[in-house]
Enzyme design. Sequence first.
Site, PDB file in Angstrom:
ATOM      1  N   THR A 122      25.046  10.542 -19.889  1.00 57.26           N
ATOM      2  CA  THR A 122      25.588  11.402 -20.952  1.00 57.26           C
ATOM      3  C   THR A 122      24.559  12.377 -21.505  1.00 57.26           C
ATOM      4  O   THR A 122      24.931  13.405 -22.058  1.00 57.26           O
ATOM      5  CB  THR A 122      26.118  10.549 -22.121  1.00 57.26           C
ATOM      6  OG1 THR A 122      25.082   9.702 -22.599  1.00 57.26           O
ATOM      7  CG2 THR A 122      27.312   9.720 -21.700  1.00 57.26           C
ATOM      8  N   HIS A 180      15.685   9.635 -18.623  1.00 55.43           N
ATOM      9  CA  HIS A 180      15.295   8.554 -19.525  1.00 55.43           C
ATOM     10  C   HIS A 180      15.506   7.207 -18.847  1.00 55.43           C
ATOM     11  O   HIS A 180      16.378   7.051 -18.002  1.00 55.43           O
ATOM     12  CB  HIS A 180      16.093   8.610 -20.837  1.00 55.43           C
ATOM     13  CG  HIS A 180      17.569   8.675 -20.668  1.00 55.43           C
ATOM     14  ND1 HIS A 180      18.233   9.843 -20.335  1.00 55.43           N
ATOM     15  CD2 HIS A 180      18.532   7.727 -20.761  1.00 55.43           C
ATOM     16  CE1 HIS A 180      19.524   9.590 -20.246  1.00 55.43           C
ATOM     17  NE2 HIS A 180      19.727   8.312 -20.496  1.00 55.43           N
TER      18      HIS A 180
HETATM   19  P1  AMP Z   1      22.860   7.846 -20.643  1.00 52.05           P
HETATM   20  O1  AMP Z   1      24.318   7.507 -20.752  1.00 52.05           O
HETATM   21  O2  AMP Z   1      22.137   7.082 -19.580  1.00 52.05           O
HETATM   22  O3  AMP Z   1      22.671   9.339 -20.517  1.00 52.05           O
HETATM   23  O4  AMP Z   1      22.197   7.360 -21.995  1.00 52.05           O
HETATM   24  C1  AMP Z   1      22.093   8.145 -23.141  1.00 52.05           C
HETATM   25  C2  AMP Z   1      21.822   7.224 -24.296  1.00 52.05           C
HETATM   26  O5  AMP Z   1      21.373   7.992 -25.393  1.00 52.05           O
HETATM   27  C3  AMP Z   1      23.057   6.450 -24.776  1.00 52.05           C
HETATM   28  O6  AMP Z   1      22.822   5.051 -24.660  1.00 52.05           O
HETATM   29  C4  AMP Z   1      23.195   6.892 -26.242  1.00 52.05           C
HETATM   30  O7  AMP Z   1      23.601   5.851 -27.094  1.00 52.05           O
HETATM   31  C5  AMP Z   1      21.806   7.372 -26.561  1.00 52.05           C
HETATM   32  N1  AMP Z   1      21.705   8.343 -27.646  1.00 52.05           N
HETATM   33  C6  AMP Z   1      22.510   9.404 -27.869  1.00 52.05           C
HETATM   34  N2  AMP Z   1      22.084  10.081 -28.957  1.00 52.05           N
HETATM   35  C7  AMP Z   1      20.987   9.429 -29.428  1.00 52.05           C
HETATM   36  C8  AMP Z   1      20.106   9.622 -30.537  1.00 52.05           C
HETATM   37  N3  AMP Z   1      20.244  10.652 -31.393  1.00 52.05           N
HETATM   38  N4  AMP Z   1      19.102   8.730 -30.716  1.00 52.05           N
HETATM   39  C9  AMP Z   1      18.948   7.693 -29.870  1.00 52.05           C
HETATM   40  N5  AMP Z   1      19.739   7.460 -28.802  1.00 52.05           N
HETATM   41  C10 AMP Z   1      20.745   8.309 -28.586  1.00 52.05           C
END
Ligand code: AMP
Length: 120
Positions: free
Chosen positions: A94, A99
Amino acid sequence: MSDDCLFCKIVAGEIPSKKVYEDDFCLAFDDIEPEAPVHTLIVPKQHFNDLQDNVPAEVLGRLLATVPEVAKLKGVYESGYRCVINIGPDSAQTVQHLHVHILGGVRMGRFTFEGSARQA
Ligand code: AMP
Ligand code: ZN
């Protein structure tokens, strides 16, 4: 820094985060919607869309070398944890900034999947 990238803004301090670890290459901070008692993200400070974005080996090495350090800081070094790097639509990535998820603090099952298998 990539415009309109959430994690670049977190690295720049423009959006607050719960910082766990920081060095020249990486920042680690807790996931805002944790899916486990420990759910921390490690990002390179430099922007890459994902693991397939011509990421230099040095950045990858530093990113992965940070994993056990963050595990120690989060108290899961001994108990174990899972690292996840999502890449592209089928993975449900997402945020388009490379990361590593560190998930722990709970006994995990094996991998689970939703939906039906993609046809070759
Ligand atoms: P991915 O789905 O692998 O791209 O993971 C993105 C992650 O970022 C998800 O687990 C979200 O909960 C996390 N996330 C989104 N916005 C934030 C934020 N402002 N601070 C910390 N984590 C976030
Ligand atoms: Zn970024």
